[in-house]
Design an enzyme around this catalytic site. Structure first.
Site, PDB file in Angstrom:
ATOM      1  CB  THR A   1      -0.985   0.092   1.489  1.00  0.00           C
ATOM      2  OG1 THR A   1      -1.609  -1.232   1.167  1.00  0.00           O
ATOM      3  CG2 THR A   1      -1.906   1.098   1.177  1.00  0.00           C
TER       4      THR A   1
ATOM      5  CE  LYS B   1      -2.491  -6.093   8.358  1.00  0.00           C
ATOM      6  NZ  LYS B   1      -2.503  -5.608   6.917  1.00  0.00           N
TER       7      LYS B   1
ATOM      8  CB  THR C   1       0.750  -4.278   6.660  1.00  0.00           C
ATOM      9  OG1 THR C   1      -0.659  -4.343   5.836  1.00  0.00           O
ATOM     10  CG2 THR C   1       1.193  -2.920   6.442  1.00  0.00           C
ATOM     11  CG  ASP C   2      -2.033  -8.845   3.946  1.00  0.00           C
ATOM     12  OD1 ASP C   2      -2.309  -7.794   4.267  1.00  0.00           O
ATOM     13  OD2 ASP C   2      -2.802  -9.459   3.265  1.00  0.00           O
TER      14      ASP C   2
END
Lengths: 413, 413
Positions: free
Chosen positions: B86, B239, B162-163
């Site tokens: 992102t 996360k 971020t995943d």
């Protein structure tokens, strides 16, 4: 009127029916009720009808009076069901095997602090460490809980190993409509350790089972201190630590309620189903051919072979609900072959949304069902239940049944 | 001396070597360094040697002066490496494809607030959403980071989806001994959203990359406010939310440190490897034939077929590290066939211990390696690394290499 006779005893507007047991005192009648527990009834003012003589051949002296638990008609009746686990190591079963011979006396021998809080029935459904829990045992347990409530229990406490307590609590949340509290509890430290949590957890669970909240809850230490237990919704709770006594956490919100150990006060911070609001009902069918697969980087698409021919698959994806893009085509094949595929997130907190990125939209095109903010384990249990009880499992998976989907997550609140 | 010449420029005790680019002002020399970034150098007092003429055929006017970023010898040099995700959506790549043409100018176009904090190099290793990350890209990235540090970068910032950021950060933690900070950052909300976290995360990551902590870190929002970013060890971070900006959490302790956004102050609360303490070294080999399998109730032993013939298997068991007792025999077969099987816990917090219950001891007898308090994902990455770089992977799995095993977990501290 002799030991072994089937009798009906009426006293103080209460009626008890069962088999008369020997009693060493003249002041007490001891009756073994059909639910399996013994009641000590003050002989004064008691009306006794003998319904049938010599139903059982009972030897005098088989039951000693000292072990009989006085029935107090002013107290609610709580059914304590054991499935095994660390907390059950405090219970002196007559054998290690499954047996129905677990009565009020055994309950109080296990945790003497329970005395005076309720009238008890004891029942053993299984005696296993909870990593060995199966869908069959879930079903047996649901039936046992149903029977106990049907037979007048004002609340049920289920003693369960902590490893998979959240799965079993989820299963009962979907299987049962309950008019009374169903409270899971267990122990992270066995009774032979000074730090054991078994007594406080059991006491608080009984207090919760006496409360007004007719839901399936998990009752475990809220902190490392012995101040109180948290009450978690069965579908929103997670064991988040391997060994701490306060391992259990409600995901996405603060816990439903709490039980103060000293004051016995039970309080709730969210809305809940009130006692008696629901009719007792059981829908215990489960589709056992459901898998959960956690995706991690480096996992090849052949991992999906696990779901070949299965009725359901819950994916534990990354972030908003993603797996490697290479998986979309294979997932599409599974869906075409009749597998319901539900996407959840290994983030644990937050909601799945596959409409944000191209890769997610490809998964939606492939036919995945977004699992909202359901915990992955809860989603697996619900999918087993939905496939067996719903005409439209995919739609059911996105509708809240037992608090497993929240309107909007309020994490770290 | 003409554009396209290979030159060496010496000024203010700094030496730059590369290809001279066109410059529209008389006061500046613009040199494209071998690392791929452009430097603007004040022509005053600069000594220029032409090493080779016309290395590149450069048209006048190809680079306009306005885009040249002034090199400030008083500032450290930070290499900004993009892998996609992102945050990279803010980066105006010339093409969407992988290209080395990502320079200081592009960095500042992406996040203008970075200006004045460092001299920048830009580099693109991949342009993928991180659920598509592979072990190959981990290796390319590790090599790129190595090269950047070898070529004088004082710190490295890796922009990453971020995943799976925590997996890649873990991979680099094991692959690299680093004398400078390597800071992962990303964005939970894209730049076109008012709530985007891309600017603060990038700015804080650069400040962390300038700090004294020569470790692989993840730098992301510490709370929902824009006050500061937390710095997490790459091997201990997770996360924990699908969408919140403060999704990342250090497991088992408070974060390693923090960066105040306003004051640019970087502070640490735990001990860390200091800048320059380690020699730069790369051991990027990975055994890719490693699976991670999460056990949940109802999962049949046939799920272990996934690990048939694999070099390694990480199990994500329940509680202290359990699976159904029926699995012990099959695990023993896998171990006998040469698969290293490591047990971790889906509890996330806390340490695995299979010596407490019979079922666990059976797993130890079957040959599992207890994964201490490693996160399951980190354990998978480490097993890939250990199988390729250690003579005794099982022992290596139980020794801390990069902060992945803590002496004693201090959860919820």
């Amino acid at each position: 009127m002799n030991p072994g006779d089937r009798v009906r005893v009426e006293r103080a507007e209460q009626t008890f029916e069962g088999v008369l047991l020997p009693s060493s005192t003249a002041s007490n009648l001891v009756v073994k009720l059909d639910g399996g527990y013994n009641v000590g009834i003050d002989r004064d003012d008691a009306d006794v009808d003998v319904l049938e003589s010599d139903v059982y051949d009972i030897e005098e002296g088989e039951t000693s009076d000292s072990s009989v638990v006085e029935f107090d008609p002013d107290l609610p009746t709580i059914s304590l069901i054991s499935t095994g686990g660390t907390i059950a190591s405090t219970v002196d079963y007559r054998t290690g095997a499954v047996t129905a011979r677990f009565d009020a006396k055994d309950v109080l021998r296990a945790v003497p602090d329970l005395a005076g809080r309720a009238n008890y029935r004891g029942r053993v459904v299984a005696n296993i460490l909870s990593e060995n829990m199966t869908t069959d045992v879930w079903q047996d347990l649901a039936q046992a809980v149903y029977d106990e409530i049907e037979n007048g229990a004002d609340g049920v406490v289920v003693m369960h190993g902590t490893d998979t307590m959240q799965f079993t609590a989820s299963a009962l949340s979907f299987m049962l409509d309950t008019p009374v509290p169903i409270v899971f509890t267990g122990s992270q430290r066995s009774a032979d350790r000074p730090s054991s949590d078994n007594v406080m957890n059991a006491v608080c669970a009984v207090e919760a089972a006496k409360s007004d909240c007719a839901e399936v809850m998990v009752c475990m230490h809220e902190s490392e201190s012995d101040d109180d237990c948290a009450l978690h919704r069965g579908t929103r709770v997670r064991k988040n630590h391997t060994s701490r006594r306060d391992a259990f956490t409600t995901i996405g919100a603060k816990p439903l309620g709490r039980v103060e150990y000293d004051t016995e006060e039970v309080t709730f911070r969210h809305e809940y189903n009130e006692r008696g609001a629901q009719e007792l009902a059981l829908s215990a069918d489960l589709e056992s051919e459901v898998e959960l697969l956690k995706f991690t980087p480096g996992m090849g698409v052949e991992a999906l072979d696990l779901a070949d021919g299965k009725a359901g698959l819950v994916l534990e994806g990354t972030g908003l609900g993603h797996v490697h893009s290479d998986w979309a085509e294979r997932i599409s094949e599974l869906v075409d072959d009749g597998t319901t595929v539900v996407m959840t997130s290994q983030c644990i907190e937050g909601r799945v949304c596959d409409r944000v990125y191209d890769t997610g939209r490809d998964l939606l095109d492939a036919g995945i069902v977004e699992g909202e903010d359901m915990l992955p384990g809860t989603a697996k249990v619900k999918l087993m239940w939905a496939l067996a009880n719903s005409d439209d499992p995919a739609t059911t998976m996105q509708e809240p049944i037992a608090g497993e989907i929240t309107d909007r997550s309020v994490p770290w609140e």
